[in-house]
Scaffold this active site. Sequence first.
Site, PDB file in Angstrom:
ATOM      1  N   GLY A  39    -113.508 -23.141 131.729  1.00 52.35           N
ATOM      2  CA  GLY A  39    -114.068 -23.452 130.536  1.00 52.35           C
ATOM      3  C   GLY A  39    -114.195 -22.406 129.666  1.00 52.35           C
ATOM      4  O   GLY A  39    -113.990 -22.433 128.558  1.00 52.35           O
ATOM      5  N   HIS A  40    -114.764 -21.242 130.340  1.00 55.22           N
ATOM      6  CA  HIS A  40    -114.681 -19.976 129.171  1.00 55.22           C
ATOM      7  C   HIS A  40    -113.318 -19.791 128.594  1.00 55.22           C
ATOM      8  O   HIS A  40    -113.306 -19.181 127.552  1.00 55.22           O
ATOM      9  CB  HIS A  40    -115.162 -18.637 130.257  1.00 55.22           C
ATOM     10  CG  HIS A  40    -116.571 -18.661 130.638  1.00 55.22           C
ATOM     11  ND1 HIS A  40    -116.709 -18.673 131.986  1.00 55.22           N
ATOM     12  CD2 HIS A  40    -117.664 -18.675 130.057  1.00 55.22           C
ATOM     13  CE1 HIS A  40    -118.123 -18.685 132.218  1.00 55.22           C
ATOM     14  NE2 HIS A  40    -118.753 -18.811 130.939  1.00 55.22           N
ATOM     15  N   VAL A 180    -115.098 -28.480 130.197  1.00 59.01           N
ATOM     16  CA  VAL A 180    -114.077 -28.548 131.083  1.00 59.01           C
ATOM     17  C   VAL A 180    -114.410 -29.061 132.433  1.00 59.01           C
ATOM     18  O   VAL A 180    -115.542 -28.393 132.957  1.00 59.01           O
ATOM     19  CB  VAL A 180    -113.411 -27.171 131.121  1.00 59.01           C
ATOM     20  CG1 VAL A 180    -112.035 -27.052 132.011  1.00 59.01           C
ATOM     21  CG2 VAL A 180    -112.536 -26.732 129.825  1.00 59.01           C
ATOM     22  N   SER A 190    -120.147 -20.998 136.271  1.00 59.93           N
ATOM     23  CA  SER A 190    -119.990 -20.127 136.935  1.00 59.93           C
ATOM     24  C   SER A 190    -121.009 -20.041 138.306  1.00 59.93           C
ATOM     25  O   SER A 190    -120.574 -19.732 139.382  1.00 59.93           O
ATOM     26  CB  SER A 190    -120.757 -18.769 136.383  1.00 59.93           C
ATOM     27  OG  SER A 190    -119.893 -18.521 135.284  1.00 59.93           O
TER      28      SER A 190
END
Length: 287
Positions: A39-40, A180, A190
């Site tokens: 995602g990041h 995502v 995370s």
Amino acid sequence: MAAMKIVRTIPAMQALADRWRRRGLVVGLVPTMGALHAGHLSLVRAARRACDRVVVSIFVNPLQFGPAEDYGRYPRAPGRDRRALARAGVDAVFSPSVGAMYPTGHATGVEVTGPLVARLCAPRRPGHFRGVATVVTMLFHAVRPHVAWFGRKDAQQAAVLRRLTRDLGFGIRIVVAPTVREPGGLAMSSRNAGLSAGDRRRAPVLFRALRAGREAVGRGVRRRAGVLAAMRRVLAAEPRVRVQYLDIVDADTLEPIPRLRGRVLLAVAAHLGRTRLIDNLVCRVSR
Ligand code: PAF
């Protein structure tokens, strides 16, 4: 391409950003707390496409964790993060210590008030959004970006930060990018790293419940209670997933809506073991 810079202090970050800005370069910022996931990295790729220089900040911000929360246990993977960001073509990682951000005597906070922080995570995490608003204000002053990227999974955070950016006249464009998901639908986070194998199998129920809510809307259900009931039925299949809240609000104002219309946010938070997960879906309700 120049090697990726690691910047540890606010003045050093400001000096670098000012050099870029004087050359007329467009600076993008992706703020993170590290332990980076796909995602990041999707935010980083979007920033890379849109900007001349990309900064990723990595700072696990103690101010946004409550005393009983997971600051100490929050996953940290600095080496792996740096390698992933270098591969992604990031120009600088801003990675200050807690002392560099909050030296002794630091006493200033930034707080967004009103309906945006009346529901969802805010009442369950007192001080959390004040901590987020304070650190993001400081990151904006350090990195001086033209554009900043945030994930839609943290929908309330994004709404609070849009408000803050407007209210304080930062002149920074805020981009909120799609969540995502893993193949089963679990939103990348995370915190997923803290799930046991069993809880990892159970966690996609959050997305299935959101999808059931969206399907109820698709079938024409418009009463909030009816959509919530459809979501609850799915969650009931996993009694070890302890739901903290399930809510339906206007996607922009985050205010409650008894009857669904316009852009609505279906949102859920739950504990699995010691890990707290959140997720949401936006539905457009045309009539
Ligand atoms: O979304 C996060 O990771 C954090 O809340 C942020 C925006 C980096 C502020 O610490």
